[in-house]
Design an enzyme around this catalytic site. Structure first.
Site, PDB file in Angstrom:
ATOM      1  N   LYS A  61      -4.493 -10.052  -6.337  1.00 58.55           N
ATOM      2  CA  LYS A  61      -5.773 -10.498  -5.681  1.00 58.55           C
ATOM      3  C   LYS A  61      -6.918  -9.488  -6.083  1.00 58.55           C
ATOM      4  O   LYS A  61      -6.441  -8.382  -6.493  1.00 58.55           O
ATOM      5  CB  LYS A  61      -5.316 -10.360  -4.193  1.00 58.55           C
ATOM      6  CG  LYS A  61      -6.502  -9.808  -3.405  1.00 58.55           C
ATOM      7  CD  LYS A  61      -6.057  -9.585  -1.855  1.00 58.55           C
ATOM      8  CE  LYS A  61      -6.489  -8.248  -1.501  1.00 58.55           C
ATOM      9  NZ  LYS A  61      -7.088  -8.089  -0.151  1.00 58.55           N
ATOM     10  N   LYS A 116     -11.159  -4.347  -3.796  1.00 60.25           N
ATOM     11  CA  LYS A 116     -12.190  -3.287  -4.009  1.00 60.25           C
ATOM     12  C   LYS A 116     -11.510  -2.153  -4.370  1.00 60.25           C
ATOM     13  O   LYS A 116     -12.197  -1.075  -4.604  1.00 60.25           O
ATOM     14  CB  LYS A 116     -13.220  -3.281  -2.933  1.00 60.25           C
ATOM     15  CG  LYS A 116     -12.688  -3.083  -1.534  1.00 60.25           C
ATOM     16  CD  LYS A 116     -13.843  -3.013  -0.451  1.00 60.25           C
ATOM     17  CE  LYS A 116     -13.439  -3.935   0.694  1.00 60.25           C
ATOM     18  NZ  LYS A 116     -12.538  -3.328   1.642  1.00 60.25           N
ATOM     19  N   LYS A 164       0.864  -1.280  -0.066  1.00 64.06           N
ATOM     20  CA  LYS A 164      -0.035  -0.089   0.032  1.00 64.06           C
ATOM     21  C   LYS A 164       1.065   1.282   0.071  1.00 64.06           C
ATOM     22  O   LYS A 164       0.445   2.274  -0.733  1.00 64.06           O
ATOM     23  CB  LYS A 164      -0.865  -0.105   1.131  1.00 64.06           C
ATOM     24  CG  LYS A 164      -2.209  -0.970   0.969  1.00 64.06           C
ATOM     25  CD  LYS A 164      -3.358  -0.830   1.701  1.00 64.06           C
ATOM     26  CE  LYS A 164      -4.336  -1.881   1.622  1.00 64.06           C
ATOM     27  NZ  LYS A 164      -5.540  -1.771   2.304  1.00 64.06           N
TER      28      LYS A 164
HETATM   29  P1  ATP Z   1      -8.744  -3.140   0.023  1.00 61.65           P
HETATM   30  O1  ATP Z   1      -8.576  -3.244  -1.546  1.00 61.65           O
HETATM   31  O2  ATP Z   1      -9.286  -1.938   0.687  1.00 61.65           O
HETATM   32  O3  ATP Z   1      -7.311  -3.438   0.687  1.00 61.65           O
HETATM   33  P2  ATP Z   1     -10.035  -5.800   0.203  1.00 61.65           P
HETATM   34  O4  ATP Z   1     -10.792  -5.987  -0.959  1.00 61.65           O
HETATM   35  O5  ATP Z   1      -8.429  -6.433   0.073  1.00 61.65           O
HETATM   36  O6  ATP Z   1      -9.783  -4.105   0.765  1.00 61.65           O
HETATM   37  P3  ATP Z   1     -10.704  -5.992   2.963  1.00 61.65           P
HETATM   38  O7  ATP Z   1     -11.497  -5.195   3.789  1.00 61.65           O
HETATM   39  O8  ATP Z   1      -9.227  -5.775   3.136  1.00 61.65           O
HETATM   40  O9  ATP Z   1     -10.882  -6.231   1.495  1.00 61.65           O
HETATM   41  O10 ATP Z   1     -11.131  -7.501   3.550  1.00 61.65           O
HETATM   42  C1  ATP Z   1     -12.114  -8.131   4.064  1.00 61.65           C
HETATM   43  C2  ATP Z   1     -12.057  -9.521   4.117  1.00 61.65           C
HETATM   44  O11 ATP Z   1     -12.109 -10.164   2.686  1.00 61.65           O
HETATM   45  C3  ATP Z   1     -10.762 -10.149   4.690  1.00 61.65           C
HETATM   46  O12 ATP Z   1     -11.029 -11.252   5.110  1.00 61.65           O
HETATM   47  C4  ATP Z   1      -9.979 -10.678   3.211  1.00 61.65           C
HETATM   48  O13 ATP Z   1      -9.053 -11.482   3.718  1.00 61.65           O
HETATM   49  C5  ATP Z   1     -11.017 -11.017   2.346  1.00 61.65           C
HETATM   50  N1  ATP Z   1     -10.768 -10.847   1.020  1.00 61.65           N
HETATM   51  C6  ATP Z   1     -10.256  -9.423   0.463  1.00 61.65           C
HETATM   52  N2  ATP Z   1     -10.154  -9.928  -0.956  1.00 61.65           N
HETATM   53  C7  ATP Z   1     -10.100 -11.223  -1.019  1.00 61.65           C
HETATM   54  C8  ATP Z   1      -9.990 -11.869  -2.235  1.00 61.65           C
HETATM   55  N3  ATP Z   1      -9.680 -11.622  -3.465  1.00 61.65           N
HETATM   56  N4  ATP Z   1     -10.194 -13.302  -2.005  1.00 61.65           N
HETATM   57  C9  ATP Z   1     -10.648 -13.848  -1.093  1.00 61.65           C
HETATM   58  N5  ATP Z   1     -10.618 -13.082   0.194  1.00 61.65           N
HETATM   59  C10 ATP Z   1     -10.504 -11.800   0.142  1.00 61.65           C
END
Ligand code: ATP
Ligand code: LTN
Length: 355
Positions: A219, A222, A137
């Site tokens: 990955k 969002k 990040k």
């Molecule tokens: P950001 O992009 O803001 O970092 P994010 O999409 O990675 O957000 P988080 O809020 O960090 O989402 O994650 C919430 C939950 O969703 C966590 O348990 C994380 O491990 C899971 N998660 C996020 N992205 C994935 C993915 N691509 N596959 C599986 N699990 C995910």
């Protein structure tokens, strides 16, 4: 075979102390309100929460919206407010039952911040600097990197330890933060005496890491700049179909699970398997004489069928004041447990005047 989200009533929750005997186990997890939730969040997190809520016995669940974590990077105030409510409504729309789960907003339970600071006073700077999510990040920003982006795993440790969580369902990307949480719990216990439960991570068997549709080596996230890389749970259903159909795959055309050599199709197989609960091997067999186009078209329908009922529920809930009642009751119960824990922590360290 097609998955369906559970229908449920949002009934008025009961507040604070449960009448029955306290649960033996505790589950804690959270999601940041940093944009709209994706299919990755659904498969890796939300869906797991719903399954666990239904499967686990004698377990109290604390599920929250991690808004304090969101401000480790700049957020627009109006968007953040919207996102918090949006995540809360999606939790319920995906099937979380407020009678079984304490659903709340992290910043409404001040103890998270206090214990977060205490965890910063337990952790070492070097440990924080080694976190890969911080490095990723930080790499994306040129200036104005906030201190909290570095210290954020201390707050995450607090989120978990505050409730004596045994089980923490998370996606693969959070493994390192959980490992740190375990180390901090042990270090604190060694320094000040037995205080915290050392938590265990709980990872989905398939789907712990759903990859980006436009770059399947990354990955699905969002906060990705490219909206084609993710499926938003509130995307128009036609758009969802198109995103699946235009997902990046290789040119050899074989529907085979080989994450290193064929990351694109492997990711689509993972999504297929997670949503239908059909083992990947069986899906490969079923499509062995097929092609990417047919496979993608059928997967698109599976994804749409999973998301459609979530969207229907979401629109029923989002403007309902019952959502506020649920969040208020959730925060009250969380506060009760958290305050009791903080008294113990203060005593252990020698803070304030609590004897
Ligand atoms: P950001 O992009 O803001 O970092 P994010 O999409 O990675 O957000 P988080 O809020 O960090 O989402 O994650 C919430 C939950 O969703 C966590 O348990 C994380 O491990 C899971 N998660 C996020 N992205 C994935 C993915 N691509 N596959 C599986 N699990 C995910
Ligand atoms: N850091 C997590 C969200 C999160 C969390 C938690 C998950 C914050 N606190 C406590 C589990 C338990 C993330 O970014 N996905």
């Amino acid at each position: 075979m097609m998955p369906t989200a559970k229908k449920k009533e949002i009934s008025k929750p009961t507040i604070s102390e449960p009448v029955k005997a306290p649960a033996k186990m505790t589950l804690v997890s959270g999601i940041q309100p940093t944009g709209k939730l994706t299919l990755g969040n659904y498969i890796g997190a939300l869906r797991q929460f719903v399954k666990l809520q239904d499967e686990l016995e004698d377990t109290e669940l604390f599920i929250f919206i991690a808004d304090l974590h969101a401000i480790t990077t700049p957020q627009d105030k109006t968007e953040l407010r919207k996102s918090i409510r949006n995540v809360a409504a999606l939790y319920l729309a995906c099937g979380l039952n407020p009678e079984k789960v304490n659903l709340f907003i992290q910043s409404e339970v001040l103890e998270h911040s206090v214990l977060g600071y205490i965890m910063e006073s337990t952790a070492y700077v070097g440990e924080m600097e080694r976190m890969t999510q911080y490095k990723d990040k930080k790499g994306k920003q040129t200036e104005g990197i906030r201190t909290s982006l570095l210290t954020y795993p201390a707050l995450m440790a607090a989120d978990i330890l505050l409730y004596d969580a045994n089980i923490v369902p998370i996606g693969d990307d959070q493994k390192q933060h959980l490992e740190l949480t375990r180390n901090l719990a042990e270090r604190f216990n060694n320094l000040y005496g037995e205080t915290f439960v050392v938590p265990e991570g709980f990872f989905p068997k398939t789907g712990a890491r759903i990859m980006s549709l436009s770059d399947p080596t990354k990955k699905m996230s969002k906060s990705d700049e490219n909206p084609k890389s993710y499926i938003n749970l509130l995307d128009d259903l036609g758009l969802i179909r198109n995103k699946i159909k235009s997902a990046v795959t290789d040119s050899d055309g074989a529907i085979k699970y080989e994450p290193k050599k064929k990351p694109g199709i492997s990711n689509l197989l993972t999504i297929y398997s997670s949503l239908t609960e059909v083992p990947i091997k069986d899906i490969e067999d079923a499509y062995k004489d097929s092609n990417y186009q047919t496979f993608k078209a059928e997967l698109a329908e599976i994804v749409v069928d999973a998301i459609r009922p979530i969207q229907q529920e979401y629109f029923k809930i989002i403007n309902d004041t019952k959502l506020d009642d649920i969040l208020t009751a959730g925060a009250e119960r969380a506060r009760f447990v958290a305050q009791r824990k903080m008294q113990k922590v203060y005593k252990r360290i020698g803070l304030g005047r609590i004897k």
